[in-house]
Design a protein around this motif. Structure first.
Motif, PDB file in Angstrom:
ATOM      1  N   SER A 291       0.816  -1.212   0.000  1.00  0.00           N
ATOM      2  CA  SER A 291       0.000   0.000   0.000  1.00  0.00           C
ATOM      3  C   SER A 291       0.849   1.262   0.000  1.00  0.00           C
ATOM      4  O   SER A 291       0.405   2.324  -0.442  1.00  0.00           O
ATOM      5  CB  SER A 291      -0.943   0.012   1.209  1.00  0.00           C
ATOM      6  OG  SER A 291      -0.202  -0.063   2.423  1.00  0.00           O
ATOM      7  N   ALA A 292       2.095   1.150   0.498  1.00  0.00           N
ATOM      8  CA  ALA A 292       2.967   2.320   0.606  1.00  0.00           C
ATOM      9  C   ALA A 292       3.704   2.619  -0.694  1.00  0.00           C
ATOM     10  O   ALA A 292       4.066   3.774  -0.946  1.00  0.00           O
ATOM     11  CB  ALA A 292       3.960   2.129   1.744  1.00  0.00           C
ATOM     12  N   PHE A 293       3.973   1.597  -1.505  1.00  0.00           N
ATOM     13  CA  PHE A 293       4.785   1.850  -2.708  1.00  0.00           C
ATOM     14  C   PHE A 293       4.106   1.458  -4.015  1.00  0.00           C
ATOM     15  O   PHE A 293       4.610   1.773  -5.102  1.00  0.00           O
ATOM     16  CB  PHE A 293       6.129   1.108  -2.613  1.00  0.00           C
ATOM     17  CG  PHE A 293       6.047  -0.389  -2.719  1.00  0.00           C
ATOM     18  CD1 PHE A 293       5.871  -1.012  -3.954  1.00  0.00           C
ATOM     19  CD2 PHE A 293       6.155  -1.199  -1.599  1.00  0.00           C
ATOM     20  CE1 PHE A 293       5.805  -2.394  -4.066  1.00  0.00           C
ATOM     21  CE2 PHE A 293       6.091  -2.574  -1.703  1.00  0.00           C
ATOM     22  CZ  PHE A 293       5.913  -3.178  -2.945  1.00  0.00           C
TER      23      PHE A 293
ATOM     24  N   ASP B 243     -12.990  -9.774  -9.702  1.00  0.00           N
ATOM     25  CA  ASP B 243     -12.736 -10.272  -8.338  1.00  0.00           C
ATOM     26  C   ASP B 243     -12.272  -9.165  -7.397  1.00  0.00           C
ATOM     27  O   ASP B 243     -11.280  -9.296  -6.670  1.00  0.00           O
ATOM     28  CB  ASP B 243     -11.697 -11.408  -8.358  1.00  0.00           C
ATOM     29  CG  ASP B 243     -12.145 -12.600  -9.175  1.00  0.00           C
ATOM     30  OD1 ASP B 243     -13.363 -12.742  -9.378  1.00  0.00           O
ATOM     31  OD2 ASP B 243     -11.291 -13.381  -9.619  1.00  0.00           O
ATOM     32  N   PHE B 244     -13.008  -8.063  -7.396  1.00  0.00           N
ATOM     33  CA  PHE B 244     -12.699  -6.978  -6.467  1.00  0.00           C
ATOM     34  C   PHE B 244     -13.055  -7.393  -5.040  1.00  0.00           C
ATOM     35  O   PHE B 244     -14.055  -8.082  -4.815  1.00  0.00           O
ATOM     36  CB  PHE B 244     -13.505  -5.728  -6.818  1.00  0.00           C
ATOM     37  CG  PHE B 244     -12.904  -4.903  -7.928  1.00  0.00           C
ATOM     38  CD1 PHE B 244     -12.141  -3.788  -7.636  1.00  0.00           C
ATOM     39  CD2 PHE B 244     -13.109  -5.245  -9.257  1.00  0.00           C
ATOM     40  CE1 PHE B 244     -11.592  -3.021  -8.654  1.00  0.00           C
ATOM     41  CE2 PHE B 244     -12.564  -4.485 -10.281  1.00  0.00           C
ATOM     42  CZ  PHE B 244     -11.802  -3.366  -9.974  1.00  0.00           C
ATOM     43  N   PRO B 245     -12.282  -6.958  -4.061  1.00  0.00           N
ATOM     44  CA  PRO B 245     -12.673  -7.200  -2.669  1.00  0.00           C
ATOM     45  C   PRO B 245     -13.927  -6.400  -2.336  1.00  0.00           C
ATOM     46  O   PRO B 245     -14.060  -5.236  -2.752  1.00  0.00           O
ATOM     47  CB  PRO B 245     -11.466  -6.722  -1.869  1.00  0.00           C
ATOM     48  CG  PRO B 245     -10.746  -5.774  -2.764  1.00  0.00           C
ATOM     49  CD  PRO B 245     -10.992  -6.255  -4.164  1.00  0.00           C
ATOM     50  N   MET B 246     -14.838  -7.003  -1.589  1.00  0.00           N
ATOM     51  CA  MET B 246     -16.063  -6.313  -1.204  1.00  0.00           C
ATOM     52  C   MET B 246     -15.803  -5.250  -0.142  1.00  0.00           C
ATOM     53  O   MET B 246     -16.448  -4.201  -0.122  1.00  0.00           O
ATOM     54  CB  MET B 246     -17.082  -7.319  -0.653  1.00  0.00           C
ATOM     55  CG  MET B 246     -17.834  -8.092  -1.703  1.00  0.00           C
ATOM     56  SD  MET B 246     -19.241  -7.195  -2.422  1.00  0.00           S
ATOM     57  CE  MET B 246     -20.400  -7.158  -1.047  1.00  0.00           C
ATOM     58  N   TYR B 247     -14.831  -5.526   0.743  1.00  0.00           N
ATOM     59  CA  TYR B 247     -14.631  -4.664   1.901  1.00  0.00           C
ATOM     60  C   TYR B 247     -13.165  -4.252   2.026  1.00  0.00           C
ATOM     61  O   TYR B 247     -12.263  -4.890   1.477  1.00  0.00           O
ATOM     62  CB  TYR B 247     -15.045  -5.382   3.189  1.00  0.00           C
ATOM     63  CG  TYR B 247     -16.481  -5.846   3.193  1.00  0.00           C
ATOM     64  CD1 TYR B 247     -17.521  -4.977   3.539  1.00  0.00           C
ATOM     65  CD2 TYR B 247     -16.816  -7.158   2.855  1.00  0.00           C
ATOM     66  CE1 TYR B 247     -18.839  -5.398   3.540  1.00  0.00           C
ATOM     67  CE2 TYR B 247     -18.136  -7.588   2.857  1.00  0.00           C
ATOM     68  CZ  TYR B 247     -19.137  -6.704   3.202  1.00  0.00           C
ATOM     69  OH  TYR B 247     -20.441  -7.127   3.200  1.00  0.00           O
ATOM     70  N   GLU B 248     -12.946  -3.187   2.758  1.00  0.00           N
ATOM     71  CA  GLU B 248     -11.603  -2.745   3.114  1.00  0.00           C
ATOM     72  C   GLU B 248     -11.624  -2.280   4.561  1.00  0.00           C
ATOM     73  O   GLU B 248     -12.675  -1.925   5.104  1.00  0.00           O
ATOM     74  CB  GLU B 248     -11.141  -1.619   2.197  1.00  0.00           C
ATOM     75  CG  GLU B 248     -12.002  -0.368   2.273  1.00  0.00           C
ATOM     76  CD  GLU B 248     -11.603   0.681   1.238  1.00  0.00           C
ATOM     77  OE1 GLU B 248     -10.718   0.395   0.427  1.00  0.00           O
ATOM     78  OE2 GLU B 248     -12.205   1.782   1.255  1.00  0.00           O
ATOM     79  N   ALA B 249     -10.463  -2.289   5.187  1.00  0.00           N
ATOM     80  CA  ALA B 249     -10.351  -1.861   6.582  1.00  0.00           C
ATOM     81  C   ALA B 249      -9.593  -0.547   6.649  1.00  0.00           C
ATOM     82  O   ALA B 249      -8.570  -0.372   5.981  1.00  0.00           O
ATOM     83  CB  ALA B 249      -9.640  -2.923   7.410  1.00  0.00           C
ATOM     84  N   ASP B 250     -10.085   0.375   7.448  1.00  0.00           N
ATOM     85  CA  ASP B 250      -9.385   1.632   7.675  1.00  0.00           C
ATOM     86  C   ASP B 250      -8.068   1.339   8.377  1.00  0.00           C
ATOM     87  O   ASP B 250      -8.040   0.630   9.390  1.00  0.00           O
ATOM     88  CB  ASP B 250     -10.247   2.568   8.530  1.00  0.00           C
ATOM     89  CG  ASP B 250      -9.630   3.936   8.684  1.00  0.00           C
ATOM     90  OD1 ASP B 250      -8.683   4.070   9.488  1.00  0.00           O
ATOM     91  OD2 ASP B 250     -10.098   4.878   8.032  1.00  0.00           O
ATOM     92  N   GLU B 251      -6.969   1.859   7.831  1.00  0.00           N
ATOM     93  CA  GLU B 251      -5.651   1.524   8.369  1.00  0.00           C
ATOM     94  C   GLU B 251      -5.471   1.997   9.804  1.00  0.00           C
ATOM     95  O   GLU B 251      -4.722   1.400  10.571  1.00  0.00           O
ATOM     96  CB  GLU B 251      -4.553   2.125   7.481  1.00  0.00           C
ATOM     97  CG  GLU B 251      -4.433   1.446   6.125  1.00  0.00           C
ATOM     98  CD  GLU B 251      -3.194   1.892   5.372  1.00  0.00           C
ATOM     99  OE1 GLU B 251      -2.419   2.698   5.919  1.00  0.00           O
ATOM    100  OE2 GLU B 251      -2.997   1.430   4.228  1.00  0.00           O
TER     101      GLU B 251
END
Length: 594
Positions: A406-408, A438-446
């Motif tokens: 995610s950083a680079f 095949d996108f992810p349904m969810y993401e988590a706030d870092e």
């Protein structure tokens, strides 16, 4: 004779010689050749050369006209001398000798010149957009846009779709951007919203028994502007189908877009729809550093973590001791020079990273040698293993970035584009498409760890209710995008049409059943009465035309766009409301925060 014109400025040919004609248009250019005045008269269709000498009864009046005056002339069609024929325009064989003239609209001193290719600040162009649009390139872009929309419509009708219009004033809905709110006069304190997309309505059309729907739909989103995105509104080909799976949607929209790009692509190669690859979101991020890859560029990023684990290059070795980290390589065929490697290292620094490690391979006469700081630190065996994995040889290079993806990842994706362009690896004369699936349904706030939807909340999770029982971050949706030359052109999904699965999907994102019913009551209620499986997508009209017109900025293909600050400089919007308007709506405006 017609009051204003008998012909357009693109119609006259040698067959009209000897006729008396009437033309109307704008003074495009004036040339004085020893007392003979030549005027290029322009209208929407083309240019006709008209001329006047002292024998003309209106010579004195013609002497006074200036660029961009709108005039009407009467005159006699004459054949040009053979050596003066202009083969570049349809009217190049003739000219019209002016016998009479009427000024229909005089022009003041121009803030920008229509004739020629002079560059002007965007602020000037947008403030005087009506003049900017008179320029040949802008006329061609807008004609292209109109023709593209007409072609899309015909292709959709040919596939038995019907066009239906959905409301412009509706309820607020989370579509991934901020709404434009519209205060209600009849219901003080309440607000409508301009639709971010016809999402709910097109799904309701499927529940209503309309099997195939499409619309060239206006969409409104309060977004930050980018070169490929309008900050306020845009148009999309919106479509939906009942009783379909993901592949059915692909098989429907792909031929439409392939046909449009073949028709208007100016002879550039268009990949056949049957050859458009389907790449998972995870692989797209790994290989290209983006979910909208430009496949004209053959470079693929690769994970080379194992070659650096426990190596003599301490920076990467220590990075790999942390969870969730990796080292990724960007191959650069033919990029094997220290000068190019240093330039790419500087690029990474401009993007906010400490730099990029690199290795390049050169011929030392007796064999190939790996050069660069990384090669010295990790030794010949690891360097050779990296070279073999990447399929590189003499004269090639590789660049390396490490840490959490995610950083680079975004910088790696940009570097891949720059490398492909600078080394001449990218096939610029081609339109290359790829389905991202095949996108992810969810993401988590870092920071907080809170789970939320990563994309469209109305998508069906792969695996249905059973998939929602596990780790939300592992749930994939039947969501898909179509990328072309580095731009997202299409986004869509197979919809979640079952209330119980919808409630569970929203519950994982922190929305209770009552809130879902309150915010999406119309759709939830409809799904209780026999909703069919359905899915669809939307294709961005503005981006399609931008690519076809070979423009880098979307404002070049929109008639009246906003500027970077979401302002309409020509119409002075947004504007302050009057006190009377505010009282009628029972609103009070707070002063801006300092």
């Amino acid at each position: 004779m017609h009051e204003f014109r008998s012909h357009t400025c693109a119609e006259l040919t040698a067959s009209n010689v000897g006729e008396t004609v009437r033309l109307a248009g704008w003074v495009h250019r004036i040339r004085d050749h020893g007392g003979v005045l030549f005027i290029d008269l322009r209208d929407h269709y083309g240019i006709t050369q008209v001329l006047c000498d002292p024998d003309s009864p209106v010579f004195n009046e013609v002497e006074n006209v200036r660029s961009e005056w709108c005039i009407r002339i009467d005159g006699n069609v004459k054949a040009r001398d053979p050596e003066l024929v202009n083969p570049k325009i349809p009217t190049g064989e003739v000219e019209v000798f002016i016998r009479d003239m009427e000024v229909l609209g005089a022009a003041e001193e121009l803030p920008l010149i229509v004739f020629g290719d002079q560059e002007y600040p965007e602020e000037t162009r947008l403030r005087y957009r009506f003049l900017d649009l008179r320029r040949e390139a802008m006329q061609e872009n807008m004609k292209l846009r109109s023709d593209v929309v007409a072609s899309i419509r015909k292709r959709m009708w040919d596939q038995d779709f019907r066009e239906h219009q959905t409301p412009i004033i509706t309820a607020s809905s989370p579509e991934g951007a901020r709404d434009f709110l519209v205060p209600s006069r009849l219901h003080p304190g309440k607000f409508y919203a301009l639709p971010q997309a016809p999402q709910q309505f097109k799904q309701l059309l499927m529940v209503s028994g309309f099997d195939k729907y499409f619309q060239i739909a206006p969409c409104f989103r309060d977004e930050d502007p980018r070169a490929d995105r309008s900050p306020t509104d845009f148009y999309q080909l919106d479509m939906e189908m009942s009783f379909v799976e993901q592949q059915d949607v692909f098989d429907t929209v792909a031929p439409v877009l392939q046909g449009v790009f073949e028709e208007f692509g100016g002879g550039r190669k268009v990949d056949a729809a049957a050859d458009w690859p389907q790449i998972s979101y995870r692989d797209a991020a790994l290989w290209y550093g983006t979910d909208k890859p430009d496949l004209r560029n053959p470079i693929k990023l690769q994970d080379v973590s194992e070659h650096f684990r426990g190596s003599g290059f301490a920076i990467f070795a220590k990075i790999l001791e942390q969870d969730g980290t990796e080292i990724r390589a960007i191959p650069a065929p033919t990029g094997g020079s220290r000068k190019f490697c240093d330039r790419m290292n500087a690029f990474a620094q401009k993007e906010g990273l400490p730099g990029m490690g690199y290795i390049f391979w050169r011929d030392q006469g007796e064999g190939m040698e790996a050069a660069g700081p990384l090669a010295k630190n990790i030794g010949p065996e690891r360097t050779e293993a990296i070279r073999e994995q990447l399929g590189l040889g003499v004269g090639d290079a590789a660049f390396f970035l490490g840490g959490k993806a995610s950083a680079f990842e975004s910088v790696a994706g940009k570097a891949r584009v720059v490398i492909g362009d600078e080394l001449g690896l990218t096939d610029s004369d081609r339109f290359a498409f790829a389905w991202i699936v095949d996108f992810p349904m969810y993401e988590a706030d870092e920071e907080t760890g809170k789970i939320d939807f990563s994309h469209n909340p109305f998508s069906m999770p792969q695996g249905g209710m059973e998939a929602l029982a596990g780790d939300p971050l592992e749930v994939l949706g039947f969501q898909y995008d179509l990328a072309c030359n580095g731009y997202e052109l299409v986004s869509g999904a197979i919809r979640n049409h079952k209330p119980e699965i919808m409630f569970k999907a929203f519950e994982l994102a922190g929305y209770g059943e009552d809130e879902v019913k309150k915010r999406f009551g119309g759709m939830v209620n409809a799904f209780r009465f026999g909703a069919p499986p359905h899915g669809g997508c939307a294709a961005g009209i503005d981006r399609i035309v931008m690519l076809l017109a070979d423009e880098a900025n979307i404002r070049e293909v929109i008639l009246f766009p906003m500027n970077q600050r979401a302002e309409d400089l020509m119409m002075a919007a947004p504007s302050d409301p009057t006190n009377e308007q505010l009282r009628e709506l029972r609103l009070r405006v707070l002063p801006p925060e300092e």
